[in-house]
Design a protein around this motif. Sequence first.
Motif, PDB file in Angstrom:
ATOM      1  N   LYS A   1       0.826  -1.214   0.000  1.00 54.60           N
ATOM      2  CA  LYS A   1       0.000   0.000   0.000  1.00 54.60           C
ATOM      3  C   LYS A   1       0.858   1.261   0.000  1.00 54.60           C
ATOM      4  CE  LYS A   1      -3.548   2.595   2.457  1.00 54.60           C
ATOM      5  NZ  LYS A   1      -3.882   3.266   1.192  1.00 54.60           N
ATOM      6  N   GLU A   2       1.915   1.253   0.809  1.00 50.53           N
ATOM      7  CA  GLU A   2       2.792   2.433   0.865  1.00 50.53           C
ATOM      8  C   GLU A   2       3.450   2.696  -0.487  1.00 50.53           C
ATOM      9  OE1 GLU A   2       5.408   1.409   4.023  1.00 50.53           O
ATOM     10  OE2 GLU A   2       3.847   1.602   5.571  1.00 50.53           O
TER      11      GLU A   2
ATOM     12  N   ASP B   1       0.732   3.964  -2.910  1.00 47.04           N
ATOM     13  CA  ASP B   1       0.416   5.349  -2.547  1.00 47.04           C
ATOM     14  C   ASP B   1       1.495   6.310  -3.079  1.00 47.04           C
ATOM     15  OD1 ASP B   1      -1.920   4.679  -1.221  1.00 47.04           O
ATOM     16  OD2 ASP B   1      -1.024   4.741   0.788  1.00 47.04           O
ATOM     17  N   GLU B   2       2.749   5.899  -2.913  1.00 48.44           N
ATOM     18  CA  GLU B   2       3.869   6.735  -3.367  1.00 48.44           C
ATOM     19  C   GLU B   2       3.816   6.942  -4.882  1.00 48.44           C
ATOM     20  OE1 GLU B   2       8.609   6.093  -4.151  1.00 48.44           O
ATOM     21  OE2 GLU B   2       7.735   5.122  -2.381  1.00 48.44           O
TER      22      GLU B   2
ATOM     23  N   ALA C   1       0.939   9.078  -6.100  1.00 50.17           N
ATOM     24  CA  ALA C   1       1.256  10.497  -5.918  1.00 50.17           C
ATOM     25  C   ALA C   1       2.141  11.002  -7.062  1.00 50.17           C
ATOM     26  CB  ALA C   1       1.946  10.708  -4.576  1.00 50.17           C
TER      27      ALA C   1
ATOM     28  N   TYR D   1      -4.790   4.989  -9.046  1.00 46.82           N
ATOM     29  CA  TYR D   1      -4.882   3.649  -8.460  1.00 46.82           C
ATOM     30  C   TYR D   1      -5.478   2.666  -9.465  1.00 46.82           C
ATOM     31  CZ  TYR D   1      -3.739   5.751  -3.973  1.00 46.82           C
ATOM     32  OH  TYR D   1      -3.092   6.406  -2.955  1.00 46.82           O
TER      33      TYR D   1
END
Length: 212
Positions: A134-135, A138-139, A142, A159
């Motif tokens: 997930k991290e 997410d990165e 972005a 996503y």
Amino acid sequence: MSTDTEPGRPVTRIQREKHELILEAALDVFSRYGFRGSTIDQIAEAAGMSKPNLLYYFKSKEDIHAPILARILETWLEPLREMNADGDPLPEIQSYIRRKLEMSRDFPRESRLFANEMLRGAPGFHEVLNTELKELVDEKAAVIKGWMNQGKIARCDPYHLIFSIWATTQHYADFDIQVRAVLGKARGGEGRFEDAARFLDQLFLHGLKPKK
């Protein structure tokens, strides 16, 4: 590696070789039958060793499964990690698509095992899916949003863009039998991956070009 050797005692070359032999055999068995459908006896047979000998190196099916999953996840995350925020967006996305498609070509067993894990609720992946994966997503989401804000690519949900790349590229590993059957002998050879790459370039890159 789980063995009966004394704690702190160096692992020998033979032990390392046996360890890798078992993991390779287990990958083949797990990718065919899934975790629940696989047995220690099947893995031992595939490795060409007796069940007691295998159990010297790994105490259980779970002990064999865990390091295979860890390797697969690391392999699966590497192409996404390489997406460079400072690079040209369309080539970066194209490179990611190509790497994922190459992985479907080169690591079909790993892809099928990963898919099987997801279908059974990902008990071996649950924690890392909610943290490391997930991290990372997410990165990179972005990064993709940043490209959109700079007008370098068309606006979309980053996503679902990533999900779509996963779905379309991994299809060529997880449903390989279906792909080859539908394409037939004339188009179902190794060239199918290059054909797929050209189509996915058209599908994603054309859709992501910024509107004039």
